[in-house]
Enzyme design. Sequence first.
Site, short mmCIF file in Angstrom:
data_model
loop_
_atom_site.label_atom_id
_atom_site.label_comp_id
_atom_site.label_asym_id
_atom_site.label_seq_id
_atom_site.Cartn_x
_atom_site.Cartn_y
_atom_site.Cartn_z
N HIS A 149 37.89 32.90 38.10
CA HIS A 149 39.28 32.80 37.62
C HIS A 149 40.11 33.97 38.15
CE1 HIS A 149 42.30 32.01 34.24
NE2 HIS A 149 42.63 33.22 34.66
N GLU A 150 39.57 35.18 38.06
CA GLU A 150 40.34 36.36 38.48
C GLU A 150 40.53 36.40 39.99
OE1 GLU A 150 41.92 37.76 36.26
OE2 GLU A 150 40.72 37.05 34.57
NI NI Z 1 44.33 34.42 34.44
#
Ligand code: NI
Length: 174
Positions: free
Chosen positions: A139-140
Site C-alpha cells: 500500500h505504501e
Molecule cells: Ni495510504
Amino acid sequence: MAVLEILKAPDPRLRQPASEVTTFDDELRAFVDDLEETRLHGPGAVGIAAPQVDRLQRVVIVDCSHTRKPVPNHGHLVLINPEITEWEGHEIGREGCLSVPDYTGNVFRASRIRLTAQDLEGRHQEFDMEGYEARAVQHEIDHLDGLLFLDRVVSRRTDLFQRKTYRKAGEPAG
Ligand code: NI
C-alpha cells in the site's frame, strides 16, 4: 518535531511518482521524525508515505507491531527507496488510507513479498514479509508511484465502503 498536513484525494499531488533518496543527512532524519509524528497523530496508522505530506521522495514508515490482533512483523521500519523484488500468492483484504479518510476497500495484494530498502543511514536491507505487513508495505509503495488503494479495489460497486467511525475495524490505514 511537527505534525504535517496530510494531502487528501483527489489532490493531484498524490498522483505524482516520487524520486529516489540520494542524500542521507540530518535533514532527512528530521523529516522522518515529523513523518512519524504525523503517522501517530489522530487515529494513527500502520503506515505513511512521504508523498502524503507533499514530499515527493521514496520514504515510507510501517509499523505493524501494535495491531489489535498480533501479526508477523519486523517492528518499526523506516524504508528508504523500498523495492519489491519477489511476489508470491495473493489475497483480498480491507484497506484504509489517511489520504482517503471516508472510505475503506477490499484490495488484492501479494501474500508474501521480498523487499529491499535502505535505512536512514543508507545501509541496504532485505526483508521477507507476509500477510498484513506485506499488505501495508505494498500500500505504501503504491503512494510512491502515485497510486491509491481506490485504484485497486476489487470492484468499485461492491468493495468500497463508507466509514461509519474512523478506523473502527483497525484495518491497515496509511
Ligand atoms: Ni495510504
